[in-house]
Design an enzyme around this catalytic site. Structure first.
Site, PDB file in Angstrom:
ATOM      1  N   SER A   1      20.867   6.519   5.378  1.00  0.00           N
ATOM      2  CA  SER A   1      21.592   7.787   5.448  1.00  0.00           C
ATOM      3  C   SER A   1      21.336   8.596   4.181  1.00  0.00           C
ATOM      4  CB  SER A   1      23.096   7.539   5.590  1.00  0.00           C
ATOM      5  OG  SER A   1      23.379   6.875   6.784  1.00  0.00           O
TER       6      SER A   1
ATOM      7  N   HIS B   1      26.946  12.029   5.256  1.00  0.00           N
ATOM      8  CA  HIS B   1      28.210  11.688   5.925  1.00  0.00           C
ATOM      9  C   HIS B   1      29.150  11.134   4.865  1.00  0.00           C
ATOM     10  CE1 HIS B   1      27.485   7.367   5.636  1.00  0.00           C
ATOM     11  NE2 HIS B   1      26.277   7.550   6.137  1.00  0.00           N
TER      12      HIS B   1
ATOM     13  N   ASP C   1       6.674   6.344  13.344  1.00  0.00           N
ATOM     14  CA  ASP C   1       5.798   5.687  12.388  1.00  0.00           C
ATOM     15  C   ASP C   1       5.791   4.177  12.638  1.00  0.00           C
ATOM     16  OD1 ASP C   1       4.955   4.472   9.737  1.00  0.00           O
ATOM     17  OD2 ASP C   1       4.727   6.613   9.291  1.00  0.00           O
TER      18      ASP C   1
END
Length: 415
Positions: free
Chosen positions: A370, A227, A355
């Site tokens: 990210s 992004h 997890d």
């Protein structure tokens, strides 16, 4: 009689809806199908997420692109091989191998122009308060690129331009929502600060921490984040003037001056924090785009060499992410790809963390993750991009194929 007429109208209305339904379904399917697919030479064009869709007039293991050499071809997708739905572009190419990273990196960026991040009123000589910037129609998030004859590439240039105007009206060239505009601003003398001011706070640079997704060592380019880098106050994507990436370490709580990780909770996404290990740049940023940051490398990067999956090969089900939540070394964590979409170029997947080790450490996906690579079936399939604020165990991901296309644009531009 009235009851019979009512039943007849209802029957007609039902018939109309039944006639429209197939067209509505076809329109929905058209919007969901990709505009482009990639294949290796000899690979069959299959779209697992669209079971009844196949190239027009062809069935079985051989189809429109399976025997073609490297190149770009038009393919008509159809239902069952006979009802045409959409013309797409099929690109036959050798599959790319990249170095998958998952390591943290620091970002330093300088914007093109001075970004307005706040306003403050000024006491005028007459005793009233004024704000020249607001009076000129400027808004939060506007990017000022020139005041008078001076280009405002940094904060010092803004101050210089206001001093040069010395209380006279000056033309301001600025950018709002990608459109260049102009207005007139008259600086006011601030006796307390002993300088000419416009009543606006501006920023010309930004720094932060993200995750490096992959490096293509053959082409000398990198991709990260998934992004754009945006200003923390305005949320506006930073227009890139120049930028670089530097080595970074995610700090562990109580072992460095910066807190390592704040847990993600419902309505409040957590955040990884880090410190720059060196001022020595390891890469230059060339693109700050809607689907990530991309640039050229200046050094070698460690990681696992893996093939990049084509978008149509990504499946719902078990997958892994490579993420660094402490130190410099990434770890593999288990996730599930719950949803896949070809329609939104920035949100191709919904990924859920399963997890237990990662959930106990971070609560799921947090800011700073990210760019974390998503792996499936021995291939790089995508990168984590955003966390769902109301459910930090889930987040969005982008196709690795999309990021690879952007990275290749950098490589082409550098030639």
């Amino acid at each position: 009689m009235k009851r019979r007429n009512r039943a007849y109208r209802l029957l007609r209305l039902t018939a109309v809806y039944l006639l429209l339904l197939p067209f509505l379904l076809l329109g929905w399917l058209y919007s969901r199908l990709p505009d482009r697919v990639y294949l290796e030479p000899g690979q069959t064009l299959l779209l697992p997420r669209f079971g009844w869709v196949e190239p027009m007039g062809l069935h079985g293991s051989q189809n429109a692109a399976s025997t073609r050499v490297v190149g770009s071809y038009q393919t008509t997708l159809s239902l069952g091989g006979w009802l045409p739905i959409k013309n797409i572009r099929t690109v036959v190419t050798e599959r790319t191998q990249v170095t998958v990273c998952g390591t943290p990196f620091g970002v330093k960026m300088f914007s093109e122009g001075a970004l307005i991040v706040g306003f403050s009123d000024i006491d005028s000589p007459g005793g009233s308060t004024v704000n020249p910037a607001k009076a000129a129609g400027l808004r939060l998030g506007d990017r000022v690129i020139r005041i008078g004859q001076i280009r405002t590439e940094n904060n010092d240039a803004v101050k210089e331009a206001l001093e040069a105007a010395r209380g006279s009206a000056a033309e301001v060239i600025y950018v709002r929502s990608g459109e260049q505009r102009s207005t007139t601003l008259t600086p006011v003398w601030d006796a307390a600060a002993a300088q000419w001011r416009a009543g606006m706070w501006v920023r010309d640079s930004s720094a932060g921490v993200g995750t490096l997704t992959f490096v293509d060592p053959e082409k000398g380019v990198f991709a990260g984040l998934g992004h754009p880098i945006s200003d923390g106050d305005t949320g506006e994507s930073i227009a890139l003037r120049s930028g670089e990436i530097v080595p970074c370490e995610i700090c562990i709580r109580d072992r460095c001056e910066i807190t390592g990780c704040s847990m993600g909770t419902v309505g409040s996404p957590g955040e990884l924090k880090g410190k720059f290990l060196s001022a020595h740049a390891i890469g230059s940023i060339r693109i700050n785009g809607e689907n990530g940051v991309y640039g050229t490398t200046r050094t070698g990067f460690s990681g696992q060499t893996m093939p990049v999956a084509f978008a149509q090969e990504v499946e719902t089900g078990d997958a892994q992410i490579l993420a660094t939540v402490a130190g410099e070394t990434p770890r593999t964590y288990h996730v599930r790809i719950e949803k896949i979409s070809d329609a939104d170029p920035r949100r191709n997947m919904v990924v859920r963390v399963v997890d237990k080790a990662l959930l106990s450490r971070t609560g799921g996906i947090v800011q700073g993750m990210s760019g974390s690579p998503i792996l499936q079936n021995g291939r790089l399939v995508g990168a984590v991009t955003h966390v769902l604020v109301n459910d930090p165990t889930r987040g969005y991901g982008i196709f690795a194929q999309t990021m690879l296309e952007q990275a290749e644009q950098v490589a082409t531009a550098e030639k």
